[in-house]
Scaffold this motif. Structure first.
Motif, short mmCIF file in Angstrom:
data_model
loop_
_atom_site.label_atom_id
_atom_site.label_comp_id
_atom_site.label_asym_id
_atom_site.label_seq_id
_atom_site.Cartn_x
_atom_site.Cartn_y
_atom_site.Cartn_z
N LEU A 160 84.16 -45.02 43.64
CA LEU A 160 84.69 -44.02 42.73
C LEU A 160 83.66 -42.92 42.53
CD1 LEU A 160 85.74 -47.01 41.85
CD2 LEU A 160 86.64 -45.82 39.86
N GLY A 161 84.13 -41.68 42.41
CA GLY A 161 83.21 -40.58 42.18
C GLY A 161 83.91 -39.25 42.34
N HIS A 162 83.13 -38.21 42.55
CA HIS A 162 83.72 -36.89 42.78
C HIS A 162 83.22 -36.33 44.10
CE1 HIS A 162 79.84 -35.60 41.02
NE2 HIS A 162 80.04 -34.47 41.67
N LEU A 163 84.11 -35.63 44.78
CA LEU A 163 83.82 -35.06 46.09
C LEU A 163 83.52 -33.58 45.92
CD1 LEU A 163 83.86 -36.37 48.93
CD2 LEU A 163 86.16 -35.47 49.23
N ALA A 164 82.41 -33.13 46.51
CA ALA A 164 82.00 -31.74 46.36
C ALA A 164 81.43 -31.22 47.67
CB ALA A 164 80.95 -31.62 45.25
N PRO A 165 81.54 -29.90 47.91
CA PRO A 165 80.93 -29.33 49.12
C PRO A 165 79.43 -29.56 49.13
CG PRO A 165 82.45 -27.77 48.10
CD PRO A 165 82.28 -28.90 47.12
N VAL A 166 78.89 -29.78 50.31
CA VAL A 166 77.45 -29.98 50.46
C VAL A 166 76.75 -28.63 50.35
CG1 VAL A 166 75.63 -30.74 52.04
CG2 VAL A 166 77.80 -32.00 51.92
N PRO A 167 75.71 -28.51 49.52
CA PRO A 167 74.98 -27.24 49.40
C PRO A 167 74.40 -26.82 50.74
CG PRO A 167 74.37 -28.76 47.64
CD PRO A 167 75.18 -29.55 48.61
N PRO A 168 74.23 -25.52 50.97
CA PRO A 168 73.71 -25.03 52.26
C PRO A 168 72.42 -25.71 52.71
CG PRO A 168 74.51 -23.20 50.96
CD PRO A 168 74.58 -24.40 50.07
N ALA A 169 71.51 -25.96 51.78
CA ALA A 169 70.23 -26.56 52.16
C ALA A 169 70.39 -27.98 52.69
CB ALA A 169 69.28 -26.56 50.95
N GLU A 170 71.47 -28.66 52.29
CA GLU A 170 71.69 -30.05 52.71
C GLU A 170 72.64 -30.17 53.89
OE1 GLU A 170 70.61 -33.24 51.25
OE2 GLU A 170 69.03 -31.84 50.73
#
Length: 234
Positions: A160-170
């Motif tokens: 369980l959690g939240h899905l988010a775009p990966v930051p550019p640095a990662e």
């Protein structure tokens, strides 16, 4: 069957045909062996819940992402490929490669909270989950020693959690993790605008033995580390 009079030409043709057949047979045998042998970490004991969840995430390559429909709010699930690193690098971080054209991605934009479920049934090993030991008597390509996927010793985890775009640095790390396990992703169409996403795990439900689900906090999941050296597993 071809018939010909003995001659140097016929002998040469026969030798060439035999060599070609041998190459085909050897190539097929090599491919079969390569497909059967997979690098993986040893299966942990079923009562080490956080470690078992980390093992499941690393050893599997796809799962079911469950979201809420952006328009109706109804639950919706779909198959999604994932990776937490190359076969030798189990980071525990769940990366995905998603297109805004996919309705799952559209749902995540509207409702970031979701669950992701993986099952040991897709892992091809020669380990008997009822004993957590390797058995040479178990045939290759028989996950969970032939148990039904719903039987408790055939481990499964819902994160369980939240899905988010990966930051550019990662993003380079996410790309390396995903393309190492899913090389065809590198050739997916650019006009589909695929983006790297990460599931930030807050907790998980794990079933790996009889007695009901175990609840694991996200911090404990990330703190666990697969034990032992990667090994060849059938």
């Amino acid at each position: 069957m071809l018939r010909c009079t003995p001659s140097l030409l016929c002998i040469m043709l026969a030798l060439a045909a035999g060599a070609q057949a041998a190459r085909v047979n050897l190539r097929g045998l090599s491919m079969a062996n390569d497909e059967e042998l997979v690098v993986g970490f040893p299966r942990p004991p079923h009562d080490q819940h956080a470690l078992m969840a980390r093992w499941l995430v690393h050893q599997t390559s796809w799962g079911v992402l469950s979201t809420l429909d952006r328009d109706t709010g109804e639950p919706m699930g779909g198959v999604l490929s994932h990776s937490d690193g190359s076969r030798h690098d189990a980071s525990g971080r769940l990366f995905f490669y998603m297109s805004p054209m996919d309705e799952l991605t559209q749902n995540i934009v509207a409702h970031a909270n979701c669950t992701f479920t993986v099952s040991e049934d897709q892992i091809h090993t020669s380990t008997d989950p009822t004993t957590s030991t390797s058995s040479s008597s178990l045939p290759a390509y028989r996950p969970c020693a032939g148990l039904d996927p719903e039987e408790p010793p055939c481990a499964r985890a819902t994160l369980l959690g939240h899905l988010a775009p990966v930051p550019p640095a990662e993003q380079p790390r996410a790309q390396q993790a995903l393309f190492a396990r899913h090389p065809r992703m590198a050739d997916w169409p650019a006009d589909h605008h695929f983006t790297f996403y990460e599931l930030h795990v807050s907790s998980l439900h794990l079933l790996s033995w009889y007695g009901g689900m175990a609840l694991v906090e996200g911090a404990d999941y990330y703190a666990a580390r697969p034990e032992g050296q990667p090994q060849l597993m059938r």
